[in-house]
Design a protein around this motif. Structure first.
Motif, PDB file in Angstrom:
ATOM      1  N   PHE A 289     -52.900  54.079 -33.760  1.00 51.30           N
ATOM      2  CA  PHE A 289     -52.936  54.839 -35.013  1.00 51.30           C
ATOM      3  C   PHE A 289     -54.221  55.676 -35.027  1.00 51.30           C
ATOM      4  N   ASP A 290     -54.107  56.902 -35.541  1.00 51.20           N
ATOM      5  CA  ASP A 290     -55.272  57.798 -35.628  1.00 51.20           C
ATOM      6  C   ASP A 290     -55.476  58.099 -37.113  1.00 51.20           C
ATOM      7  N   SER A 291     -56.608  57.635 -37.671  1.00 55.67           N
ATOM      8  CA  SER A 291     -56.792  57.800 -39.123  1.00 55.67           C
ATOM      9  C   SER A 291     -57.036  59.258 -39.517  1.00 55.67           C
TER      10      SER A 291
ATOM     11  N   PRO B  23     -51.038  66.787 -33.877  1.00 58.99           N
ATOM     12  CA  PRO B  23     -50.471  65.424 -33.756  1.00 58.99           C
ATOM     13  C   PRO B  23     -49.546  65.282 -32.552  1.00 58.99           C
ATOM     14  N   ALA B  24     -49.062  66.398 -32.021  1.00 59.83           N
ATOM     15  CA  ALA B  24     -48.166  66.326 -30.856  1.00 59.83           C
ATOM     16  C   ALA B  24     -48.922  65.875 -29.603  1.00 59.83           C
ATOM     17  N   GLN B  25     -50.253  65.918 -29.666  1.00 55.55           N
ATOM     18  CA  GLN B  25     -51.049  65.478 -28.498  1.00 55.55           C
ATOM     19  C   GLN B  25     -51.213  63.960 -28.465  1.00 55.55           C
TER      20      GLN B  25
ATOM     21  N   GLY C 186     -51.571  60.215 -27.767  1.00 53.44           N
ATOM     22  CA  GLY C 186     -51.684  59.465 -26.509  1.00 53.44           C
ATOM     23  C   GLY C 186     -52.430  60.212 -25.412  1.00 53.44           C
ATOM     24  N   GLY C 187     -53.025  61.360 -25.727  1.00 55.22           N
ATOM     25  CA  GLY C 187     -53.668  62.198 -24.708  1.00 55.22           C
ATOM     26  C   GLY C 187     -54.800  61.488 -23.970  1.00 55.22           C
ATOM     27  N   ALA C 188     -55.639  60.731 -24.692  1.00 54.30           N
ATOM     28  CA  ALA C 188     -56.793  60.071 -24.051  1.00 54.30           C
ATOM     29  C   ALA C 188     -56.305  59.044 -23.027  1.00 54.30           C
ATOM     30  N   ARG C 189     -55.315  58.236 -23.419  1.00 57.12           N
ATOM     31  CA  ARG C 189     -54.755  57.239 -22.490  1.00 57.12           C
ATOM     32  C   ARG C 189     -54.132  57.909 -21.262  1.00 57.12           C
TER      33      ARG C 189
ATOM     34  N   MET D 170     -56.521  62.309 -42.942  1.00 62.56           N
ATOM     35  CA  MET D 170     -57.522  63.339 -43.279  1.00 62.56           C
ATOM     36  C   MET D 170     -56.916  64.725 -43.041  1.00 62.56           C
ATOM     37  N   GLU D 171     -55.632  64.845 -43.301  1.00 61.01           N
ATOM     38  CA  GLU D 171     -54.902  66.110 -43.125  1.00 61.01           C
ATOM     39  C   GLU D 171     -55.031  66.654 -41.705  1.00 61.01           C
ATOM     40  N   TRP D 172     -55.092  65.772 -40.744  1.00 64.94           N
ATOM     41  CA  TRP D 172     -55.197  66.115 -39.322  1.00 64.94           C
ATOM     42  C   TRP D 172     -56.420  66.983 -39.016  1.00 64.94           C
TER      43      TRP D 172
END
Ligand SMILES: NC(=O)c1ccc[n+]([C@@H]2O[C@H](COP(=O)([O-])OP(=O)(O)OC[C@H]3O[C@@H](n4cnc5c(N)ncnc54)[C@H](O)[C@@H]3O)[C@@H](O)[C@H]2O)c1
Length: 400
Positions: A238-240, A256-258, A260-263, A244-246
């Motif tokens: 989850f990304d909080s 938001p389509a990105q 899992g990018g870091a993993r 915060m309105e992304w």
């Protein structure tokens, strides 16, 4: 506009310096005049953009008489040596958070700066963010009465960004408690008055390939009677920022389509060496630079409850939910990112006005980081002994 900017030297031209670049480029209160860095490519890039002198060592930077203040942006474990060297050379200091890893190192740094009569400022932490400063002003004006409770959450991908090995080892200052807790604790202490009483916490280490704390939940009480709950997860689920309105931590709009990018990026890396090299690729003279943000920086949702209302901080400003009305107080547009940090340095060095985030303040926040780790290990609350208020008054233990 000032005609007498602070002549600033920098030690460490890595990621932290990159994040301060927009400030150094645009804020007239600071002028970069020198740097120390081991990598020739970074030194060359610095000379090309800023002119001035570059050095391989902090000692040579400290000997440069054109430098009146030094920004210490090296890894945590070097902060003590670099701050003490700068203080002995009579330079004022901005040291990136956390102040240090151990409380002994932090105490020695504060003492060295006091003995030398130089300012020590710990930052930037997110307690310098525009909306946090705005919330503090609203509290001081009595917008919600006395502060009783603060709730704060942050869910990020911190643990899965490229890391050097020591950043995944708690004993060497790795994990989310030192690097991320320092932000959350600074914000909460600023809004609650500064002096904590005790901390109860639990931490999570859930990925054996990243063997350090990736999450914590902590409850902290304050001398004022207020209490605060902190939740942090750097496990990249989850990304909080969704709440915060992304808008991301640095004030940019996030896609938001990105997800899992870091993993995914980390999964392409074969070794710790390769990972460290990837981190280096994000440093000055090597990688893409951060663009100008659209909004203020933030550190996740924060709600402050007083006896007459609640405050909710956002990257666009502060909502006040009073007894009878709900109002929104927009933040001034971001002209220069992190200008509050340049202002703090300028006000301290030129006007003798210290910000809340002094060395003693940084030591108090570092004490809370250690209390989180200790409480998680023992299962017991930890009493705090090195706390200072927003205006610098020490608590009973420090006075004795
Ligand atoms: N406030 C923020 O937003 C923020 C963001 C990132 C990091 N930080 C803090 O900044 C500090 C550095 O972290 P980072 O992520 O930038 O690390 P980094 O590895 O990206 O950068 C550190 C830099 O220091 C240089 N260095 C190493 N030894 C040196 C020496 N002896 N003399 C001069 N330079 C030396 C390295 O070459 C590297 O470029 C940490 O304390 C971290 O907590 C703060």
């Amino acid at each position: 506009m000032t005609s007498d900017p602070i002549r600033l030297g920098v030690v460490g031209l890595g990621r932290a310096f990159m994040l301060m670049l927009p400030t150094f480029r645009a804020d007239p209160r600071v002028a970069l005049v020198a740097a120390a860095a081991p990598r020739a490519a970074s030194r060359k890039a610095f000379e090309k953009e800023f002119g001035g002198y570059t050095y391989e060592t902090i000692e040579d930077l400290c000997a440069d008489t054109s430098v009146e203040a030094i920004y210490v942006a090296t890894p945590h474990q070097m902060h003590r040596d670099h701050v003490v060297a700068a203080a002995r050379a009579g330079k004022h200091i901005l040291v990136d958070k956390p102040l240090a890893i151990s409380l002994d190192d932090g105490t020695a740094m504060v003492k060295a700066c006091r003995d030398a009569g130089v300012h020590l400022i710990v930052g930037p932490s997110h307690s310098f963010d525009g909306p946090v400063v705005q919330a503090k002003c609203l509290i001081d004006e009595g917008a919600i009465g006395a502060v009783h409770m603060i709730n704060t959450w942050n869910f990020t991908d911190f643990l899965y960004r490229p890391r050097r090995l020591e950043e995944l080892d708690t004993k060497q200052g790795g994990g989310v408690v030192f690097s991320q807790g320092a932000h959350q604790i600074d914000i909460v202490r600023l809004l609650a008055g500064g002096r904590g009483r005790n901390v109860t916490a639990m931490t999570g280490q859930w990925d054996p390939r990243r063997p350090t704390e990736g999450a914590y939940a902590a409850l902290m009480s304050f001398e004022s009677g207020a209490f605060a709950a902190f939740t942090y997860s750097g496990y990249a689920h989850f990304d909080s920022d969704e709440w915060m309105e992304w808008i991301g931590e640095l004030g940019h709009l996030k896609d938001p389509a990105q997800y899992g990018g870091a993993r995914r990026a980390l999964a392409t890396i074969a070794s710790a060496r390769e990972e460290a090299a990837l981190k280096t690729a994000r440093t000055f003279g090597a990688g893409a630079e951060p663009s100008m943000p659209d909004h203020h920086e933030h550190f996740g949702p924060i709600i402050v409850s007083g006896d007459r209302g609640d405050l909710r901080l956002t990257p666009q400003g502060v909502h006040v939910y009073g007894d009878e009305a709900r109002t929104f107080h927009p933040a001034a547009p971001v002209d220069v990112p992190r200008s509050e940090v340049a202002k703090a340095l300028f006000d301290a060095v030129r006007c003798g006005r210290s910000p809340a985030q002094t060395g003693a303040w940084g030591l108090a926040s570092l004490e809370v980081c250690h209390a989180i780790l200790q409480s998680a290990e023992t299962g017991l609350p930890v009493n705090l002994r090195h706390q200072v208020s927003v205006t610098g008054e020490e608590g009973p233990d420090d006075r004795s």
